[in-house]
Design a protein around this motif. Sequence first.
Motif, PDB file in Angstrom:
ATOM      1  N   GLU A  57       0.836  -1.198   0.000  1.00 29.60           N
ATOM      2  CA  GLU A  57       0.000   0.000   0.000  1.00 29.60           C
ATOM      3  C   GLU A  57       0.870   1.247   0.000  1.00 29.60           C
ATOM      4  N   SER A  58       0.431   2.245  -0.719  1.00 30.46           N
ATOM      5  CA  SER A  58       1.084   3.546  -0.714  1.00 30.46           C
ATOM      6  C   SER A  58       0.107   4.573  -1.264  1.00 30.46           C
ATOM      7  N   PRO A  59       0.017   5.745  -0.648  1.00 27.33           N
ATOM      8  CA  PRO A  59      -0.881   6.779  -1.173  1.00 27.33           C
ATOM      9  C   PRO A  59      -0.297   7.524  -2.368  1.00 27.33           C
ATOM     10  N   ARG A  60       0.982   7.314  -2.667  1.00 23.79           N
ATOM     11  CA  ARG A  60       1.636   8.061  -3.743  1.00 23.79           C
ATOM     12  C   ARG A  60       1.373   7.407  -5.100  1.00 23.79           C
ATOM     13  N   PRO A  61       1.151   8.212  -6.148  1.00 22.83           N
ATOM     14  CA  PRO A  61       0.985   7.642  -7.494  1.00 22.83           C
ATOM     15  C   PRO A  61       2.253   6.942  -7.963  1.00 22.83           C
ATOM     16  N   MET A  62       2.074   6.023  -8.899  1.00 21.69           N
ATOM     17  CA  MET A  62       3.184   5.309  -9.490  1.00 21.69           C
ATOM     18  C   MET A  62       3.750   6.070 -10.693  1.00 21.69           C
ATOM     19  N   HIS A  63       5.067   6.023 -10.837  1.00 19.36           N
ATOM     20  CA  HIS A  63       5.729   6.535 -12.027  1.00 19.36           C
ATOM     21  C   HIS A  63       5.680   5.413 -13.064  1.00 19.36           C
ATOM     22  N   PRO A  64       5.023   5.595 -14.226  1.00 17.86           N
ATOM     23  CA  PRO A  64       4.812   4.474 -15.150  1.00 17.86           C
ATOM     24  C   PRO A  64       6.096   3.842 -15.660  1.00 17.86           C
ATOM     25  N   PHE A 116      -5.549  -2.423  -7.118  1.00 22.50           N
ATOM     26  CA  PHE A 116      -5.860  -1.076  -7.596  1.00 22.50           C
ATOM     27  C   PHE A 116      -4.592  -0.235  -7.624  1.00 22.50           C
ATOM     28  N   LEU A 117      -4.488   0.584  -8.672  1.00 22.21           N
ATOM     29  CA  LEU A 117      -3.249   1.324  -8.876  1.00 22.21           C
ATOM     30  C   LEU A 117      -3.568   2.719  -9.403  1.00 22.21           C
ATOM     31  N   ALA A 118      -2.858   3.698  -8.884  1.00 24.99           N
ATOM     32  CA  ALA A 118      -2.970   5.080  -9.358  1.00 24.99           C
ATOM     33  C   ALA A 118      -1.700   5.430 -10.116  1.00 24.99           C
ATOM     34  N   LEU A 119      -1.837   5.686 -11.406  1.00 25.73           N
ATOM     35  CA  LEU A 119      -0.702   6.009 -12.257  1.00 25.73           C
ATOM     36  C   LEU A 119      -0.606   7.523 -12.383  1.00 25.73           C
ATOM     37  N   ALA A 120       0.592   8.064 -12.196  1.00 27.49           N
ATOM     38  CA  ALA A 120       0.760   9.522 -12.178  1.00 27.49           C
ATOM     39  C   ALA A 120       0.293  10.168 -13.477  1.00 27.49           C
ATOM     40  N   THR A 121       0.505   9.491 -14.609  1.00 36.44           N
ATOM     41  CA  THR A 121       0.132  10.060 -15.901  1.00 36.44           C
ATOM     42  C   THR A 121      -1.372  10.004 -16.162  1.00 36.44           C
ATOM     43  N   ARG A 122      -2.096   9.273 -15.313  1.00 31.07           N
ATOM     44  CA  ARG A 122      -3.555   9.156 -15.449  1.00 31.07           C
ATOM     45  C   ARG A 122      -4.175   9.397 -14.076  1.00 31.07           C
ATOM     46  N   ALA A 123      -3.774  10.517 -13.512  1.00 37.48           N
ATOM     47  CA  ALA A 123      -4.009  10.775 -12.093  1.00 37.48           C
ATOM     48  C   ALA A 123      -5.473  10.934 -11.718  1.00 37.48           C
ATOM     49  N   LEU A 136      -7.456   4.326  -2.329  1.00 35.65           N
ATOM     50  CA  LEU A 136      -6.477   5.403  -2.176  1.00 35.65           C
ATOM     51  C   LEU A 136      -5.100   4.924  -2.611  1.00 35.65           C
ATOM     52  N   GLY A 137      -4.593   5.523  -3.681  1.00 34.99           N
ATOM     53  CA  GLY A 137      -3.235   5.196  -4.114  1.00 34.99           C
ATOM     54  C   GLY A 137      -3.108   3.747  -4.543  1.00 34.99           C
ATOM     55  N   GLN A 138      -2.084   3.078  -4.014  1.00 32.17           N
ATOM     56  CA  GLN A 138      -1.759   1.715  -4.422  1.00 32.17           C
ATOM     57  C   GLN A 138      -2.298   0.703  -3.411  1.00 32.17           C
ATOM     58  N   GLU A 139      -3.029  -0.279  -3.899  1.00 29.22           N
ATOM     59  CA  GLU A 139      -3.459  -1.421  -3.090  1.00 29.22           C
ATOM     60  C   GLU A 139      -3.210  -2.664  -3.928  1.00 29.22           C
ATOM     61  N   LEU A 140      -1.991  -3.187  -3.860  1.00 30.27           N
ATOM     62  CA  LEU A 140      -1.582  -4.309  -4.686  1.00 30.27           C
ATOM     63  C   LEU A 140      -1.359  -5.552  -3.833  1.00 30.27           C
ATOM     64  N   VAL A 141      -1.691  -6.713  -4.399  1.00 28.99           N
ATOM     65  CA  VAL A 141      -1.500  -7.991  -3.719  1.00 28.99           C
ATOM     66  C   VAL A 141      -0.561  -8.837  -4.572  1.00 28.99           C
ATOM     67  N   ILE A 142       0.466  -9.377  -3.945  1.00 29.81           N
ATOM     68  CA  ILE A 142       1.494 -10.162  -4.645  1.00 29.81           C
ATOM     69  C   ILE A 142       1.534 -11.557  -4.061  1.00 29.81           C
ATOM     70  N   THR A 143       1.433 -12.576  -4.910  1.00 31.13           N
ATOM     71  CA  THR A 143       1.519 -13.977  -4.494  1.00 31.13           C
ATOM     72  C   THR A 143       2.673 -14.631  -5.233  1.00 31.13           C
TER      73      THR A 143
END
Length: 363
Positions: free
Chosen positions: A242-249, A274-281, A310-317
Amino acid sequence: MTRTSAPLLTVTLVLGTCPPERRTVARQITGSSSALVSIERSDLGESAHAEVDDAIEAIVRHPLAPRHLVLDCGSTVRPVDAVSAVLGHQDEAFLDAVVTVVDAAHLLRDLHDDEYVTHEDDDGDTVYTARSMITVEHIEYADTIAVAGRRGVTHAQLAVLLALLSHLNPTALTRLVEPVATRPRATPGVSATAGSRQPLARYRDSPFDLERFTTSPGWIAMLNGEHRPWVDHERVTTLRFESPRPMHPERLLACFDGPIESGDLGQVIRTAGFLALATRASRVGVFQHVGSMIDLEPTSFETSDPGAPLGQELVITGIDLDEAAITAALHGCTLTDAELLAGPAAWARYPDAFTPWSSTHEH
């Protein structure tokens, strides 16, 4: 003819990307008192609705046909497509179970299959779907996972595979498909029972449930705080980033194309969320990764919506994951303090190699 006088048709869907194992299990389920219909799709990956409709209508119209239909779905049939087709016949039939057959000897290879199937969308544009994505969807949306093709798979390898399946779909019932002459044996390293080895006559203790189906993928369960795999192994991990900051593509793609795909951080099998991309903010996206396939599609959420993620909510398996290194690598993809202060006008100029979004293409 009035159809209400006849009992409803029971339908069992059998999915899987390995045809020999899938067909064997489909025949087992069918036995001598059910009807078996195979839906063979071409590599075009078009909807299976028409074939499902035809199969159900043919059985319903036949006065002497069995009241149980087993649909052996071809390798490119997607679970949501097949399920929605059956549910469209609720006055004539009900869905009993979604059974996915996996080939234990080739499961990891299938989850890294970088070939694509293509079809045209409603606008006539060509859409590409990775075979690895279809494989993971088959697993994530199953009621029951039948594990076949275990020749050459050691007990230690099988224990890891069973845990991986349970992490990808914590609600699925797992059954080991035994050769007829094989005596059941315990599987060392599994901390919970891997499911009954009795004949595959009954697949669920409860009927198909649409709510369970839509929330069965492990990444959704993790985001909902309900990820409780009933088969576990110390080598298999599911973690949440998790992170509230957008991702740099550019950095995000470099991370997945570099250390993640190379295996330097462990064997990452599945990433989604869910992901927030800075270029598609302005809009929240759904991020999907399996094998070498990476995809980002828009949701209906604007980032300003009160209920939006909010921001990044990613799950990695994955297997043998370096959790600290993966977390650090993903944090390195988010915007720095200086980039944040530069604002959306500057973000819009970042290189962005993800497929452009259309206003009509939303999850």
